[in-house]
Design an enzyme around this catalytic site. Structure first.
Site, short mmCIF file in Angstrom:
data_model
loop_
_atom_site.label_atom_id
_atom_site.label_comp_id
_atom_site.label_asym_id
_atom_site.label_seq_id
_atom_site.Cartn_x
_atom_site.Cartn_y
_atom_site.Cartn_z
CG HIS A 1 -4.52 0.79 3.89
ND1 HIS A 1 -3.97 0.18 2.86
CD2 HIS A 1 -5.61 1.55 3.28
CE1 HIS A 1 -4.47 0.29 1.59
NE2 HIS A 1 -5.72 1.31 1.85
CB CYS B 1 -1.05 0.03 1.40
SG CYS B 1 -0.18 0.01 2.74
#
EC number: 3.4.19.12
Length: 755
Positions: free
Chosen positions: A169, A91
């Site tokens: 994230h 990510c």
């Protein structure tokens, strides 16, 4: 390639080095510490990190529905670079690519340019596969990751399943076609947050969206205590500071050339005055046989320029006594004229107090109370001298020597002494005595002494090499001893801490206790050693560099806003102007750190800018965003600055105004050198931290254990540590397990024996 991507830390240094490994140039990543403060433009995009909890993660997996903010149009989605995250732990690279590949004007390099061209028109899933099958990206990604610990099989049983599902994230916020988009690789579509207001930038809207998301603006967010981090992708500060330093040093050379041009005009005028005095001395020596009465008539019949009053012989003598020396200083002592018979003058009688000539400071410093010592105040009170000063006429090259460096010797009974002094300076009525020759000789001696002192001081500063300033080459020219100033204008290695109050170095009244405490405690601007030397050459060492207050900051008001972004131009007639490029006016809208400090320091109580002197401005490491760089806000700028900055013709400035501008440029150079040095040191620290983060210590540990085994120390160390653990564990276990059984066994035999 679907396995083996490692987790990356949310560190601006790591992302900056990752961008460089991708091949991108002119980009760096900085951390945002405060969501309430305005971000310095330009910003390419934001990278936002938040904690991905199991409840949220499960909800996202189940919730495949599309809300009103999702963009489902395939043409819009495929036109931007939005990729699905198909590989775990990727990510960070996804968020960084979402910013870089959606931004125009960035030099992407070969790897990302091929990636952008290859995936043009792909859907998000195909772009995700393209990222996963790019070995260059995977290698660069893993090169900055911390090595994963090797867990032993028996240790894995104690790890909680809930804890393993918690993760962090990265998502990105990017402006695309005047709308703010949130690009999350774990979502099916991009999130459109709409356009931003006309009077704001896209970063303002992005900050509001992020604050709402983490629960700072609204109380409806259930995860208001979530851990998060925000980073901004911005241009490389080093390139910006280097370009500004290059422009500032060029402008410093232009200002020095303008001061040199003024000095050359002064030397030419002094040469003409010397030739006129020599001619008059020859005429007076050839006409010595003429009776004195005729000479007195000649003195009285000397033509006077139109527009001036007829001067009497006494006034002419007073004016001749104040003839300027070649060094540009006005001599305050006057010699009385000899009688007609040539007899020596009678002994001077003590003059009354009303006609006493008080030795005063120069005219441009006399009306400042902070520039006077207490003894000077007492002398003024005793002599009854007023502090009022008539307004100055506009600047002219012909009036330069007289208006800037004229000494004010006012008396109570004479009201037009300055007019008579100027008449005496211009009529040149001394034709009989040798006062002109003596003044010329004294002026040459004073000028030669000044030149020698300047040479010695420049040599001393070059030997010490502590100021970091550009040395001035001073040489005398011609028989008049004119001074020529040349400067190499090379970058100084370190900012100077030398005080620019040069008069304090020679013991004048600048350090007077009458200076107000507010001015003494105010934040001061960095020093200007070049301006210090030029001021001594132009105005003389005894007078020192004048304090450049609001009267001499016209050049700073006109050119100070553009001096770090636009190159100045110098014409032959001494006019200095700045060509207004498009980026000059755009620079006024960009707000940020350093220049804002300068303007706050340079703005007086009445809103007027004021150039101050003193040590360099202190820097904080956290201010090195260009908010670090601090430009004045548009609303804080005076309207005259923008108007004057767009005037192409330019203006003609006095030497003191040019010195004020030179000090301003020197201050900017010193500040930007500090900022550039901090950025270079920051990059070095990033690399050191990255080496510590990614270093594999297994080889070192194995080598160290092998060395201990060769020395015969390994077995004893292992046995010692194992024995300590066994002894502690066994003793504790026996104490707890054998107490009750021992009591029971001992009690029964004791009772049996008694029975």
């Amino acid at each position: 390639m679907n396995k083996g991507w490692l987790e990356l830390e949310s560190d601006p240094g790591l992302f900056t080095l990752l961008v460089e490994d991708f091949g991108v140039k002119g980009v760096q990543v900085e951390e945002i510490y405060d969501l309430q403060s305005k971000c310095q433009s330009p910003v390419y995009g934001f990278i936002f990190l938040f904690k991905w909890i199991e409840e949220r993660r499960s909800r996202r997996k189940v919730s495949t529905l599309v809300d009103e903010t999702s963009v489902i149009d395939d043409d819009i989605v495929n036109d931007m670079f939005f990729a699905h995250q198909l590989i775990p732990n990727s990510c960070a690279t996804h968020a960084l690519l979402s910013v870089l590949l959606n931004c125009s004007g960035v030099e992407l390099g070969m790897t990302l340019s091929r990636m952008k061209a290859f995936t043009k028109g792909f859907n998000p899933e195909s772009k995700g596969y393209a990222i996963g099958n790019a070995p260059e990206l995977a290698k660069a990604h893993n090169s900055h990751a911390r090595p994963e610990p090797r867990h032993l099989p028996e240790k894995q049983n104690g790890i909680s399943a809930v804890r393993t599902m918690e993760a962090f994230h990265f998502v990105s916020y990017v402006p695309i076609k005047d709308r703010l988009f949130e690009l999350d690789g774990l979502k099916a579509y991009p999130i459109d947050h709409g356009p931003w207001g006309e009077d704001e930038e896209w970063t303002d809207k992005a900050r509001r969206v992020i604050m709402e998301r983490i629960g700072l603006a609204t109380a409806g967010e259930p995860y208001h205590d979530i851990r998060f981090n925000l980073m901004a992708v911005v241009p490389d500060r080093r390139i910006k500071y280097e370009s500004k330093l290059d422009i500032l040093k060029r402008n410093r050379q232009i200002i020095l050339e303008g001061l040199q041009q003024i000095r050359e005009k002064k030397v030419i005028r002094m040469t003409q005055q010397e030739s006129g005095q020599d001619r008059k001395q020859q005429d007076s020596s050839s006409s010595e046989d003429t009776p004195p009465v005729v000479k007195k008539e000649e003195v009285q019949e000397t033509p006077i320029p139109s527009g001036a009053e007829q001067a009497t012989p006494t006034e002419a003598q007073e004016g001749a006594a104040s003839l300027p020396s070649p060094a540009g200083k006005v001599r305050s002592m006057a010699k009385p004229a000899l009688p007609a018979g040539g007899a020596p003058p009678p002994a001077p009688l003590p003059a009354p107090s009303t006609n006493t000539i008080v030795q005063r400071l120069p005219a441009f410093l006399d009306n400042h109370n902070y520039a006077k010592s207490p003894m000077q105040e007492e002398e003024d009170l005793a002599a009854g001298v007023g502090r009022s000063r008539p307004p100055q006429p506009p600047y002219s090259d012909d009036e330069d020597d007289y208006d800037d460096e004229e000494e004010e010797c006012s008396t109570a009974g004479v009201t037009n002494s300055r007019v008579r002094r100027k008449l005496g300076l211009r009529t040149r009525t001394m034709s009989r005595t040798a006062v002109g020759g003596v003044a010329a000789m004294e002026g040459q001696l004073a000028l030669s002494v000044l030149a020698e002192k300047l040479k010695k001081e420049v040599q001393r500063k070059d030997a010490l090499a502590t100021t970091g300033s550009t040395p001035l080459n001073v040489r005398t020219e011609g028989r008049t001893g004119g001074i020529s100033i040349t400067s190499a204008c090379q970058p100084s290695p370190t900012p100077s801490n030398e005080s620019t109050d040069t008069a304090s170095e020679i013991g004048s009244a600048f350090n007077s206790p009458l200076r107000s405490p507010a001015r003494s405690q105010a934040t001061t601007r960095p020093s200007s050693p070049v301006a210090s030397h030029v001021g001594r050459v132009l105005f003389g060492e005894e007078e020192g560099l004048p304090r450049l207050d609001a009267r001499h900051n016209r050049a700073v008001r006109d050119l100070g806003v553009l001096v770090s972004s636009t190159q100045l131009q110098l014409q032959e007639d001494g006019v200095i102007f700045a060509l207004p490029p498009t980026e000059a006016l755009e620079g006024l809208k960009k707000v940020g750190g350093v220049d804002k400090k300068k303007k706050e320091e340079a703005s007086g109580p009445g809103g007027e800018e004021e150039v101050k002197e003193g040590p360099s401005v202190e820097m904080k490491a956290e201010d090195v965003k260009e908010s670090v760089d601090v430009k004045p806000e548009k609303e804080n700028l005076p309207t005259t600055d923008v108007e004057n900055s767009t005037k192409p013709p330019g203006e003609k400035y006095t030497p003191k105004e040019l010195l004020a501008l030179l000090k301003y440029v020197e201050a900017d150079i010193a500040n930007y050198e500090v900022y550039l040095k901090e950025e270079v040191e920051k990059r070095k620290k990033y690399k050191i931290d990255d080496q510590r983060r990614t270093h594999n210590y297994d080889e070192f540990i194995c080598t160290f254990i092998s060395m201990l085994a060769q020395e015969g120390m390994l077995a004893s160390l292992v046995e010692q540590n194992i024995s300590v653990r066994r002894r502690q564990g066994v003793s504790i276990g026996r104490l707890h397990k054998q107490r009750k059984p021992d009591r029971r066994k001992r009690s029964r035999p004791y009772k049996a024996k008694r029975q």
